[in-house]
Design a protein around this motif. Structure first.
Motif, PDB file in Angstrom:
ATOM      1  N   ALA A  96       0.831  -1.211   0.000  1.00  0.00           N
ATOM      2  CA  ALA A  96       0.000   0.000   0.000  1.00  0.00           C
ATOM      3  C   ALA A  96       0.862   1.257   0.000  1.00  0.00           C
ATOM      4  O   ALA A  96       0.581   2.232  -0.707  1.00  0.00           O
ATOM      5  CB  ALA A  96      -0.935  -0.002   1.202  1.00  0.00           C
ATOM      6  N   LEU A  97       1.932   1.239   0.785  1.00  0.00           N
ATOM      7  CA  LEU A  97       2.817   2.407   0.853  1.00  0.00           C
ATOM      8  C   LEU A  97       3.447   2.690  -0.509  1.00  0.00           C
ATOM      9  O   LEU A  97       3.440   3.832  -0.995  1.00  0.00           O
ATOM     10  CB  LEU A  97       3.871   2.165   1.921  1.00  0.00           C
ATOM     11  N   ALA A  98       3.981   1.658  -1.145  1.00  0.00           N
ATOM     12  CA  ALA A  98       4.602   1.847  -2.461  1.00  0.00           C
ATOM     13  C   ALA A  98       3.561   2.246  -3.513  1.00  0.00           C
ATOM     14  O   ALA A  98       3.828   3.086  -4.380  1.00  0.00           O
ATOM     15  CB  ALA A  98       5.322   0.569  -2.883  1.00  0.00           C
ATOM     16  N   ASP A  99       2.378   1.663  -3.420  1.00  0.00           N
ATOM     17  CA  ASP A  99       1.294   1.975  -4.347  1.00  0.00           C
ATOM     18  C   ASP A  99       0.920   3.451  -4.256  1.00  0.00           C
ATOM     19  O   ASP A  99       0.826   4.156  -5.272  1.00  0.00           O
ATOM     20  CB  ASP A  99       0.094   1.093  -4.008  1.00  0.00           C
ATOM     21  N   LEU A 100       0.726   3.951  -3.027  1.00  0.00           N
ATOM     22  CA  LEU A 100       0.313   5.347  -2.862  1.00  0.00           C
ATOM     23  C   LEU A 100       1.417   6.311  -3.290  1.00  0.00           C
ATOM     24  O   LEU A 100       1.135   7.355  -3.885  1.00  0.00           O
ATOM     25  CB  LEU A 100      -0.112   5.611  -1.421  1.00  0.00           C
ATOM     26  N   CYS A 101       2.666   5.973  -3.011  1.00  0.00           N
ATOM     27  CA  CYS A 101       3.757   6.817  -3.499  1.00  0.00           C
ATOM     28  C   CYS A 101       3.728   6.902  -5.027  1.00  0.00           C
ATOM     29  O   CYS A 101       3.869   7.983  -5.608  1.00  0.00           O
ATOM     30  CB  CYS A 101       5.103   6.265  -3.034  1.00  0.00           C
ATOM     31  N   ALA A 102       3.541   5.755  -5.668  1.00  0.00           N
ATOM     32  CA  ALA A 102       3.533   5.723  -7.132  1.00  0.00           C
ATOM     33  C   ALA A 102       2.353   6.497  -7.713  1.00  0.00           C
ATOM     34  O   ALA A 102       2.437   7.036  -8.830  1.00  0.00           O
ATOM     35  CB  ALA A 102       3.492   4.274  -7.621  1.00  0.00           C
ATOM     36  N   ARG A 103       1.256   6.572  -6.983  1.00  0.00           N
ATOM     37  CA  ARG A 103       0.065   7.293  -7.461  1.00  0.00           C
ATOM     38  C   ARG A 103       0.131   8.800  -7.177  1.00  0.00           C
ATOM     39  O   ARG A 103      -0.320   9.613  -7.982  1.00  0.00           O
ATOM     40  CB  ARG A 103      -1.197   6.702  -6.824  1.00  0.00           C
ATOM     41  N   PHE A 104       0.684   9.180  -6.017  1.00  0.00           N
ATOM     42  CA  PHE A 104       0.649  10.584  -5.609  1.00  0.00           C
ATOM     43  C   PHE A 104       1.858  11.380  -6.084  1.00  0.00           C
ATOM     44  O   PHE A 104       1.758  12.590  -6.307  1.00  0.00           O
ATOM     45  CB  PHE A 104       0.535  10.675  -4.079  1.00  0.00           C
ATOM     46  N   LEU A 105       3.006  10.734  -6.232  1.00  0.00           N
ATOM     47  CA  LEU A 105       4.215  11.476  -6.590  1.00  0.00           C
ATOM     48  C   LEU A 105       4.169  12.135  -7.969  1.00  0.00           C
ATOM     49  O   LEU A 105       4.684  13.261  -8.121  1.00  0.00           O
ATOM     50  CB  LEU A 105       5.439  10.561  -6.489  1.00  0.00           C
ATOM     51  N   PRO A 106       3.585  11.503  -9.005  1.00  0.00           N
ATOM     52  CA  PRO A 106       3.592  12.171 -10.308  1.00  0.00           C
ATOM     53  C   PRO A 106       2.985  13.572 -10.274  1.00  0.00           C
ATOM     54  O   PRO A 106       3.536  14.503 -10.887  1.00  0.00           O
ATOM     55  CB  PRO A 106       2.771  11.219 -11.185  1.00  0.00           C
ATOM     56  N   GLY A 107       1.867  13.730  -9.587  1.00  0.00           N
ATOM     57  CA  GLY A 107       1.248  15.057  -9.506  1.00  0.00           C
ATOM     58  C   GLY A 107       2.107  16.049  -8.762  1.00  0.00           C
ATOM     59  O   GLY A 107       2.208  17.231  -9.143  1.00  0.00           O
ATOM     60  N   MET A 108       2.749  15.608  -7.691  1.00  0.00           N
ATOM     61  CA  MET A 108       3.635  16.495  -6.942  1.00  0.00           C
ATOM     62  C   MET A 108       4.799  16.953  -7.804  1.00  0.00           C
ATOM     63  O   MET A 108       5.163  18.138  -7.832  1.00  0.00           O
ATOM     64  CB  MET A 108       4.155  15.784  -5.687  1.00  0.00           C
ATOM     65  N   VAL A 109       5.406  16.005  -8.509  1.00  0.00           N
ATOM     66  CA  VAL A 109       6.543  16.350  -9.373  1.00  0.00           C
ATOM     67  C   VAL A 109       6.106  17.305 -10.481  1.00  0.00           C
ATOM     68  O   VAL A 109       6.802  18.277 -10.799  1.00  0.00           O
ATOM     69  CB  VAL A 109       7.182  15.071  -9.948  1.00  0.00           C
ATOM     70  N   GLU A 110       4.944  17.060 -11.045  1.00  0.00           N
ATOM     71  CA  GLU A 110       4.437  17.944 -12.110  1.00  0.00           C
ATOM     72  C   GLU A 110       4.220  19.363 -11.594  1.00  0.00           C
ATOM     73  O   GLU A 110       4.508  20.340 -12.298  1.00  0.00           O
ATOM     74  CB  GLU A 110       3.117  17.384 -12.651  1.00  0.00           C
ATOM     75  N   ARG A 111       3.743  19.481 -10.336  1.00  0.00           N
ATOM     76  CA  ARG A 111       3.518  20.803  -9.745  1.00  0.00           C
ATOM     77  C   ARG A 111       4.812  21.423  -9.217  1.00  0.00           C
ATOM     78  O   ARG A 111       4.845  22.617  -8.903  1.00  0.00           O
ATOM     79  CB  ARG A 111       2.483  20.698  -8.613  1.00  0.00           C
ATOM     80  N   GLY A 112       5.852  20.624  -9.068  1.00  0.00           N
ATOM     81  CA  GLY A 112       7.135  21.126  -8.599  1.00  0.00           C
ATOM     82  C   GLY A 112       7.216  21.366  -7.118  1.00  0.00           C
ATOM     83  O   GLY A 112       8.117  22.068  -6.637  1.00  0.00           O
ATOM     84  N   THR A 113       6.295  20.761  -6.360  1.00  0.00           N
ATOM     85  CA  THR A 113       6.314  20.922  -4.909  1.00  0.00           C
ATOM     86  C   THR A 113       5.575  19.751  -4.263  1.00  0.00           C
ATOM     87  O   THR A 113       4.601  19.237  -4.823  1.00  0.00           O
ATOM     88  CB  THR A 113       5.669  22.248  -4.475  1.00  0.00           C
ATOM     89  N   GLY A 114       6.058  19.332  -3.107  1.00  0.00           N
ATOM     90  CA  GLY A 114       5.399  18.230  -2.399  1.00  0.00           C
ATOM     91  C   GLY A 114       6.336  17.590  -1.398  1.00  0.00           C
ATOM     92  O   GLY A 114       7.545  17.846  -1.391  1.00  0.00           O
ATOM     93  N   ALA A 115       5.763  16.767  -0.543  1.00  0.00           N
ATOM     94  CA  ALA A 115       6.562  16.056   0.461  1.00  0.00           C
ATOM     95  C   ALA A 115       5.876  14.744   0.803  1.00  0.00           C
ATOM     96  O   ALA A 115       4.643  14.679   0.880  1.00  0.00           O
ATOM     97  CB  ALA A 115       6.727  16.912   1.721  1.00  0.00           C
ATOM     98  N   VAL A 116       6.687  13.723   1.000  1.00  0.00           N
ATOM     99  CA  VAL A 116       6.197  12.407   1.397  1.00  0.00           C
ATOM    100  C   VAL A 116       6.881  12.007   2.696  1.00  0.00           C
ATOM    101  O   VAL A 116       8.109  12.135   2.814  1.00  0.00           O
ATOM    102  CB  VAL A 116       6.469  11.344   0.319  1.00  0.00           C
ATOM    103  N   LEU A 117       6.098  11.544   3.649  1.00  0.00           N
ATOM    104  CA  LEU A 117       6.637  10.981   4.887  1.00  0.00           C
ATOM    105  C   LEU A 117       6.187   9.530   4.974  1.00  0.00           C
ATOM    106  O   LEU A 117       4.990   9.248   5.039  1.00  0.00           O
ATOM    107  CB  LEU A 117       6.121  11.748   6.106  1.00  0.00           C
ATOM    108  N   ASN A 118       7.146   8.617   4.943  1.00  0.00           N
ATOM    109  CA  ASN A 118       6.852   7.192   5.090  1.00  0.00           C
ATOM    110  C   ASN A 118       7.260   6.745   6.487  1.00  0.00           C
ATOM    111  O   ASN A 118       8.417   6.922   6.882  1.00  0.00           O
ATOM    112  CB  ASN A 118       7.609   6.381   4.039  1.00  0.00           C
TER     113      ASN A 118
END
Length: 266
Positions: free
Chosen positions: A117-139
């Motif tokens: 689930a953790l890897a799945d959500l990272c793979a789903r949420f990170l593209p949008g963050m990278v496209e916007r040029g801002t974001g943070a993930v805490l695992n």
């Protein structure tokens, strides 16, 4: 600053937010001005937490061990007109006891939630963050990530995955404006141990009192670490020392010592 600037309708998504470390991280982010999307299986607990927060909080009831429910999470957030700018992967649980006496389905469920689930959500949420040029993930990992953990073998291995995975994606994200942090707490007074199968006495006696850190302090360290752009955060001086020792200690004798003293193997 590694944390995105709080904005209306931009949310920090916190999984496993109904109690414990997840709830405390949600409170800490709210104090810093971030709107929240609170995700867990318990609607009443999420609604109770949402009522406590200083900023708007959106309750999303979901079982993240269910792949269909998990795959629709990002779409549900966006359908509410929200933009996820922080993702906190906190949902997880542990089992206790030797693998040869375990329930295979429960062990599989642990890996599904704590790893897949953790890897799945990272793979789903990170593209949008990278496209916007801002974001943070805490695992959320654990000091268990630095050592073998007989008596909680699947949990220890899962957290080792989380730590390695987060270090890798943190390197991949260099220059994107998005950061990744692994939180590695030691023992914390929550319901986590009870769910795993520890009695209160066993949990207290399993590790020295000096290693125990209150959940609000863990949350403050986590968010401060994200803000500082740290890749690994270990709350508590004793836990930092323990993690460093576990990293360099010979693994065979370390595993034997841990097996001898783990409550689940007595």
């Amino acid at each position: 600053m590694a944390l995105p600037t709080p904005k209306p309708r931009h949310v920090a998504v916190v999984t496993g937010a109904s109690k414990g470390i997840g709830a405390e991280i949600a409170k800490e982010l709210s104090r810093r001005g971030h709107e929240l999307a609170l995700v867990a299986r318990s609607t009443p607990q999420l609604e109770s937490l949402a009522a406590e927060l200083d900023t708007p909080a959106h309750v999303i009831t979901a079982d993240l061990s269910d792949r269909a429910a998990r795959s629709s999470l990002l779409g549900e957030i966006e359908a509410r007109g929200l933009t996820p700018q922080i993702l906190v992967n906190n949902a997880g649980f542990s089992t206790m006891g030797p693998v040869h006496k375990s329930d295979p389905e429960v062990e599989e469920g642990l890996l599904e939630l704590d790893v897949v689930a953790l890897a799945d959500l990272c793979a789903r949420f990170l593209p949008g963050m990278v496209e916007r040029g801002t974001g943070a993930v805490l695992n959320v990992a654990s000091t268990a990530a630095f050592q073998p953990l007989p008596g909680q073998a699947a949990y220890g291995a899962a957290k080792a995955f989380v730590l390695s995975y987060t270090r890798s994606i943190a390197a991949e994200l260099q220059g994107t404006g998005v950061r990744a942090t692994a939180l590695c707490p030691g023992p914390v007074e929550t319901d986590f141990g009870k769910t795993a199968g520890f009695t209160s006495k066993e949990e207290k006696e399993s590790l020295p009192q000096i290693m125990w850190v209150p959940a609000p302090e863990v949350a403050r360290a986590a968010v401060a670490g994200m803000e500082a752009g740290k890749v690994v955060v270990i709350p508590g001086a004793a836990n930092k020392v323990g993690a460093a020792f576990s990293t360099i200690a010979p693994k065979k004798p370390l595993a034997w010592i841990l097996a001898k003293n783990h409550p689940g193997l007595r």
